[in-house]
Design a protein around this motif. Sequence first.
Motif, PDB file in Angstrom:
ATOM      1  N   LYS A   7       0.759  -0.896   0.487  1.00  0.00           N
ATOM      2  CA  LYS A   7       0.099   0.205   0.202  1.00  0.00           C
ATOM      3  C   LYS A   7       0.876   1.522   0.166  1.00  0.00           C
ATOM      4  O   LYS A   7       1.838   1.499   0.379  1.00  0.00           O
ATOM      5  N   ILE A   8      -0.188   2.833  -0.627  1.00  0.00           N
ATOM      6  CA  ILE A   8       1.084   3.464  -0.483  1.00  0.00           C
ATOM      7  C   ILE A   8       0.421   4.722  -0.114  1.00  0.00           C
ATOM      8  O   ILE A   8      -1.388   5.179  -0.337  1.00  0.00           O
ATOM      9  N   ALA A   9       0.489   5.834   0.956  1.00  0.00           N
ATOM     10  CA  ALA A   9      -0.931   6.019   1.504  1.00  0.00           C
ATOM     11  C   ALA A   9       0.267   7.221   1.837  1.00  0.00           C
ATOM     12  O   ALA A   9       1.308   8.018   1.118  1.00  0.00           O
ATOM     13  N   ILE A  10      -0.695   9.085   2.047  1.00  0.00           N
ATOM     14  CA  ILE A  10      -0.634  10.027   1.928  1.00  0.00           C
ATOM     15  C   ILE A  10      -1.184  10.341   3.898  1.00  0.00           C
ATOM     16  O   ILE A  10      -2.497  10.452   4.066  1.00  0.00           O
ATOM     17  N   VAL A  11      -0.167  10.725   4.586  1.00  0.00           N
ATOM     18  CA  VAL A  11      -0.055  10.939   5.553  1.00  0.00           C
ATOM     19  C   VAL A  11      -0.723  12.816   6.294  1.00  0.00           C
ATOM     20  O   VAL A  11       0.552  13.594   5.868  1.00  0.00           O
ATOM     21  N   VAL A  33       5.528   5.530   2.299  1.00  0.00           N
ATOM     22  CA  VAL A  33       4.108   6.478   3.141  1.00  0.00           C
ATOM     23  C   VAL A  33       4.683   8.468   2.410  1.00  0.00           C
ATOM     24  O   VAL A  33       6.118   8.414   3.359  1.00  0.00           O
ATOM     25  N   VAL A  34       3.603   8.908   2.063  1.00  0.00           N
ATOM     26  CA  VAL A  34       4.487  10.037   2.052  1.00  0.00           C
ATOM     27  C   VAL A  34       3.561  11.297   3.076  1.00  0.00           C
ATOM     28  O   VAL A  34       2.721  10.863   3.328  1.00  0.00           O
ATOM     29  N   ASP A  76       5.479   9.728  -8.589  1.00  0.00           N
ATOM     30  CA  ASP A  76       6.712   9.337  -8.911  1.00  0.00           C
ATOM     31  C   ASP A  76       7.425   9.344  -7.802  1.00  0.00           C
ATOM     32  O   ASP A  76       8.650   8.157  -8.212  1.00  0.00           O
ATOM     33  N   ALA A  77       7.166   8.827  -6.515  1.00  0.00           N
ATOM     34  CA  ALA A  77       8.258   8.436  -5.612  1.00  0.00           C
ATOM     35  C   ALA A  77       7.928   7.071  -5.287  1.00  0.00           C
ATOM     36  O   ALA A  77       8.571   6.020  -5.490  1.00  0.00           O
TER      37      ALA A  77
END
Length: 253
Positions: A7-11, A33-34, A76-77
């Motif tokens: 999973k990729i998350a933004i917090v 995580v971003v 992108d990351a």
Amino acid sequence: MDRLNGKIAIVTGAGSGLGKAISETFAAEGARVVLTDIDMEAVTKVAEAIGANAIALQQDVVDEHRWDEIFAATADAFGAPHILVNNAGLVIPGTIEDCSLELFRKQTSIMLDGVFLGCRSAIKVMKSNDQPSSIINMSSMAALQGYSPFVAYSAAKGGVRSMTKSVALHCKEQDYPIRCNSLHPAGIDTPMVRQEAVGAGGGETPATGMIEIGELGHPNDVAALCVYLASDESRFMTAGEYPVDNGVLYKPA
């Protein structure tokens, strides 16, 4: 472990308090995580401590165009995100009689407008995901009970509660693979709650063991529920509101 593997998350608001704990816990469970915050120095320290699976970005959640940049930088990351936690917030005391319009708008812009912008940007990206996605909006017990010393904060969090349900139902109606839920913490041991304006006292909250009613919760108490709502374990849960309050809703401290 690994409940968020892949999973990729933004917090948002990840430089301290709940956002920091959520980001750390997500990473420990396998997510990339971003972390975003208006305080770049603070959020960079948190991301660096997490390691290679985290990056820090500066963000004012009220800046509409910055949201598109955050999602583009995430892609992108790491790739397209599956999780957004709308956590950024602040609290400034003021009753209905002494809260200025300026302070009212400042708080609602961050905690209501910012959540709206986050949800809108997330849906634009997540609706094309090939696996379930989750938006978690940080509301408050103030949305369920009201809190007279903080009228603007209560209003903003009440709006988040209702907007969450509208977002969740829209995603279901459009057959998007997106769930949306709100969390409603009571007093949690964070810098925001410890500030003089709020007036929380007592010793540091232990990370384990039972907590007496009326005492502050630990940030990990909220982070643990975020992991569940972010994971596919909660695939049948959307439009929900989840108190993290040690029973305060039914027995006010």
